[in-house]
Write an enzyme that holds these catalytic residues in place. Structure first.
Site, mmCIF file in Angstrom:
data_model
loop_
_atom_site.group_PDB
_atom_site.id
_atom_site.type_symbol
_atom_site.label_atom_id
_atom_site.label_comp_id
_atom_site.label_asym_id
_atom_site.label_seq_id
_atom_site.Cartn_x
_atom_site.Cartn_y
_atom_site.Cartn_z
ATOM 1 N N LYS A 266 49.670 17.609 14.356
ATOM 2 C CA LYS A 266 48.446 18.430 14.356
ATOM 3 C C LYS A 266 47.188 17.568 14.289
ATOM 4 C CE LYS A 266 49.060 20.831 10.526
ATOM 5 N NZ LYS A 266 50.371 20.467 10.023
ATOM 6 N N ARG B 79 47.011 28.685 6.228
ATOM 7 C CA ARG B 79 48.444 28.405 6.071
ATOM 8 C C ARG B 79 49.222 29.710 5.872
ATOM 9 N NH1 ARG B 79 48.380 22.777 5.916
ATOM 10 N NH2 ARG B 79 50.228 21.899 4.966
ATOM 11 N N ARG C 7 59.261 6.981 9.813
ATOM 12 C CA ARG C 7 57.859 6.541 9.791
ATOM 13 C C ARG C 7 57.640 5.472 8.721
ATOM 14 N NH1 ARG C 7 53.000 10.877 9.379
ATOM 15 N NH2 ARG C 7 53.911 11.322 7.341
ATOM 16 N N ARG D 151 56.124 6.534 3.091
ATOM 17 C CA ARG D 151 55.350 7.469 2.256
ATOM 18 C C ARG D 151 56.283 8.263 1.357
ATOM 19 N NH1 ARG D 151 50.996 11.016 5.582
ATOM 20 N NH2 ARG D 151 52.082 12.629 4.442
ATOM 21 N N ARG E 35 59.130 21.021 3.139
ATOM 22 C CA ARG E 35 57.853 21.301 3.812
ATOM 23 C C ARG E 35 58.086 22.132 5.071
ATOM 24 N NH1 ARG E 35 55.797 15.510 4.563
ATOM 25 N NH2 ARG E 35 53.873 16.376 5.369
#
Ligand code: AMP
Length: 211
Positions: free
Chosen positions: A13, A88, A123, A156, A167
């Site tokens: 996004k 959201r 990542r 992360r 999530r």
């Protein structure tokens, strides 16, 4: 012109929001970044949001709504904005209506859950400059070292499988109904996220051509 970018965490996004920002010279308003900044600065809003962020749940409306209301009346929003991470939920979308904010178009970025899990688990982020890498798709020249500043790469905290899946669940349960909400209003433009981000950018720009 006012835009909303919808999409699961890890769908990209942020990148598409930047493209819209550049095209229309309007700011990106990211509620996630605002909350992270508040946490880094140890403000009351940040402290009150910490546990929800940690648990990958949505921060309650009594915190998020006053924050977004305050932000959208700032001068830089007078010519329009791109919302990244807000609304959201459907009640959050009603707040925009209540404020008299007219949304012109909603980009929904679609990426398969398993592609997202793979993308986020692989990542790696530079601990110093924040440059993003991927252990398969976008490797650094030297393993675990940033090409740009030679600092170590880290994973992360929220890029672990369990957290990513939580999530995604929250996204499907709470946020996805917004697609139908905006589709009924004729504002929804669905973009299929491509493996090459440049291809996704082309699709986003094409989807906004008539505006
Ligand atoms: P993001 O950077 O958009 O993925 O947001 C990171 C986290 O910030 C989310 O998992 C939520 O905990 C919180 N958050 C961001 N935007 C909202 C919102 N509009 N409503 C509730 N919580 C939010």
């Amino acid at each position: 012109m006012n835009f909303v970018v919808l999409g699961a965490p890890g769908a990209g996004k942020g990148t598409q929001a930047q493209i819209i920002k550049d095209k229309y010279s309007i700011p990106v308003i990211s509620t996630g970044n605002m909350i992270r900044d508040a946490m880094a600065n140890h403000t009351e809003l940040g402290e009150n949001s910490k546990q929800y962020m940690h648990d990958s749940e949505l921060v309650p409306d009594k915190i998020v709504i006053p924050m977004i209301k305050k932000r959208l009346v700032m001068d830089d929003c007078s010519g329009g904005f791109v919302l990244d991470g807000y609304p959201r939920t459907i009640p959050q979308a009603y707040i925009l209506d209540e404020m008299g904010v007219k949304i012109d178009a909603v980009i929904s970025l679609e990426v398969d859950d398993e592609v997202i899990v793979n993308r986020l688990m692989g990542r790696r982020i530079c601990s110093k400059c924040g440059t993003s890498y991927h252990i398969v798709d976008n490797k650094p020249m030297v393993d675990d070292i940033c090409d740009k500043c030679s600092s170590p790469l880290i994973t992360r905290d929220d890029d672990v499988e369990q957290t990513i899946r939580t999530r995604l669940r929250v996204y499907h349960e709470r946020t996805q109904p917004l697609k139908e909400f905006y589709n009924k209003q004729g504002k929804l433009r669905v973009i299929c996220g491509q493996s090459d981000v440049h291809d996704t950018i082309k699709l986003t720009l094409a989807a906004l051509e008539d505006l």
